[in-house]
Design an enzyme around this catalytic site. Structure first.
Site, PDB file in Angstrom:
ATOM      1  N   TYR A 120      39.824 -50.946 -30.221  1.00 27.72           N
ATOM      2  CA  TYR A 120      38.916 -50.568 -29.134  1.00 27.72           C
ATOM      3  C   TYR A 120      39.564 -49.510 -28.260  1.00 27.72           C
ATOM      4  CZ  TYR A 120      36.538 -50.865 -24.623  1.00 27.72           C
ATOM      5  OH  TYR A 120      35.900 -50.548 -23.449  1.00 27.72           O
TER       6      TYR A 120
ATOM      7  N   ASP B 203      18.916 -48.118 -31.236  1.00 24.04           N
ATOM      8  CA  ASP B 203      20.218 -48.540 -31.734  1.00 24.04           C
ATOM      9  C   ASP B 203      21.104 -47.294 -31.790  1.00 24.04           C
ATOM     10  OD1 ASP B 203      22.442 -49.375 -33.125  1.00 24.04           O
ATOM     11  OD2 ASP B 203      21.328 -50.365 -34.735  1.00 24.04           O
TER      12      ASP B 203
ATOM     13  N   ARG C  30      19.377 -51.944 -27.846  1.00 20.14           N
ATOM     14  CA  ARG C  30      18.739 -52.640 -28.970  1.00 20.14           C
ATOM     15  C   ARG C  30      17.813 -53.736 -28.458  1.00 20.14           C
ATOM     16  NH1 ARG C  30      23.735 -54.518 -32.452  1.00 20.14           N
ATOM     17  NH2 ARG C  30      24.434 -54.928 -30.330  1.00 20.14           N
TER      18      ARG C  30
ATOM     19  N   GLU D  29      12.781 -54.288 -20.240  1.00 20.69           N
ATOM     20  CA  GLU D  29      11.413 -54.542 -19.766  1.00 20.69           C
ATOM     21  C   GLU D  29      11.444 -55.470 -18.553  1.00 20.69           C
ATOM     22  OE1 GLU D  29       8.688 -53.166 -20.646  1.00 20.69           O
ATOM     23  OE2 GLU D  29       8.940 -52.374 -22.672  1.00 20.69           O
TER      24      GLU D  29
ATOM     25  N   VAL E 199      22.249 -54.603 -19.899  1.00 19.67           N
ATOM     26  CA  VAL E 199      23.111 -55.547 -19.178  1.00 19.67           C
ATOM     27  C   VAL E 199      24.270 -54.801 -18.525  1.00 19.67           C
ATOM     28  CG1 VAL E 199      22.591 -57.523 -20.681  1.00 19.67           C
ATOM     29  CG2 VAL E 199      24.498 -56.010 -21.255  1.00 19.67           C
TER      30      VAL E 199
ATOM     31  N   SER F 174      37.021 -46.033 -20.203  1.00 19.06           N
ATOM     32  CA  SER F 174      37.636 -47.314 -19.863  1.00 19.06           C
ATOM     33  C   SER F 174      39.089 -47.056 -19.511  1.00 19.06           C
ATOM     34  CB  SER F 174      37.565 -48.259 -21.076  1.00 19.06           C
ATOM     35  OG  SER F 174      38.395 -49.391 -20.892  1.00 19.06           O
TER      36      SER F 174
ATOM     37  N   LYS G 207      38.493 -45.523 -27.174  1.00 24.28           N
ATOM     38  CA  LYS G 207      38.388 -45.018 -25.809  1.00 24.28           C
ATOM     39  C   LYS G 207      39.362 -43.869 -25.550  1.00 24.28           C
ATOM     40  CE  LYS G 207      34.955 -47.405 -24.301  1.00 24.28           C
ATOM     41  NZ  LYS G 207      33.709 -46.730 -23.854  1.00 24.28           N
TER      42      LYS G 207
END
Length: 224
Positions: free
Chosen positions: A159, A63, A38, A44, A16, A144, A163
């Protein structure tokens, strides 16, 4: 891009968002792209979408928090495709886990994906390039803007720390490549806000995630 036609790129977190957009672009430019995540079914589906393009997409379920799965994936890349030429460390995630009240499990998950998974993939990609005498390879770290400044939101502080680690790892990798007199290059890219599944997964709510994107929605355009 002409010199990369027919060569092999690995994109982690390819199912994604930014990873899927990178995968589309590289396949359209003629590369053989190993897309891993994952949720391999989404890759596909992407393969079907790209079936008439110049390059090729090879979906692999992996994973990034599991070192054995990463090593197995690189083994397949070597045996089936002759080794990797480009490694794009795109996989990353966030949890709402403040420094003073967050879950240890959430912290560990962010470290495993954003830092350790990136390091393992980078190590394996470099060693495979070196073994195959690929001296013009390229390793990318998708960092990021949170790796360069800390926003005043407790939910994003851990988070951001992962980064910032990526920013430090970039310089360390570059230094080691220079010491080895390698021509393999390493590049970090630091996106700002991008309208993907990222915040929806972070907030564990589509409604809450979409609300974060609302101030930026007029400027957003879907990847093509």
């Amino acid at each position: 891009m002409e010199r990369w036609v027919g060569r092999v790129a690995l994109v982690t977190g390819a199912s994604v968002g930014i990873g899927a957009a990178i995968t589309r672009a590289l396949v359209r430019q003629g590369m053989k792209v190993v897309g891993c995540a994952r949720n391999v079914q989404q890759i596909e589906d992407l393969k079907k979408e790209l079936k008439s393009e110049k390059g090729q997409l090879i979906p692999i379920k992996c994973d990034i928090t599991n070192e054995e799965e990463i090593l197995s994936m690189f083994g397949r890349i070597q045996s089936e495709l002759g080794g990797v030429d480009v490694c794009i460390n795109n996989a990353g995630l966030a949890h709402c886990a403040p420094l003073l009240s967050g879950s240890t499990a959430d912290w560990k998950n962010m470290l495993d994906v954003n830092v350790l998974g990136l390091c393992i993939c980078t190590r394996e990609a470099f060693q495979q390039m070196q073994k195959n005498k690929v001296d013009d390879g390229h390793i990318f770290l998708i960092n990021s803007m949170s790796g360069h400044r800390v926003i005043p939101s407790a939910n994003g502080h851990f988070y951001s720390a992962t980064k910032y680690a990526v920013s430090g790892l970039l310089e360390g990798i570059r230094n080691e490549l220079q010491q080895l007199k390698s021509h393999i290059r390493v590049t970090a890219i630091s996106p700002g806000m991008a309208r993907t599944e990222f915040e929806i997964r972070n907030m564990k709510s589509r409604e809450e995630g979409e609300r974060i994107y609302m101030p930026n929605i007029s400027a957003w355009r879907p990847p093509t």
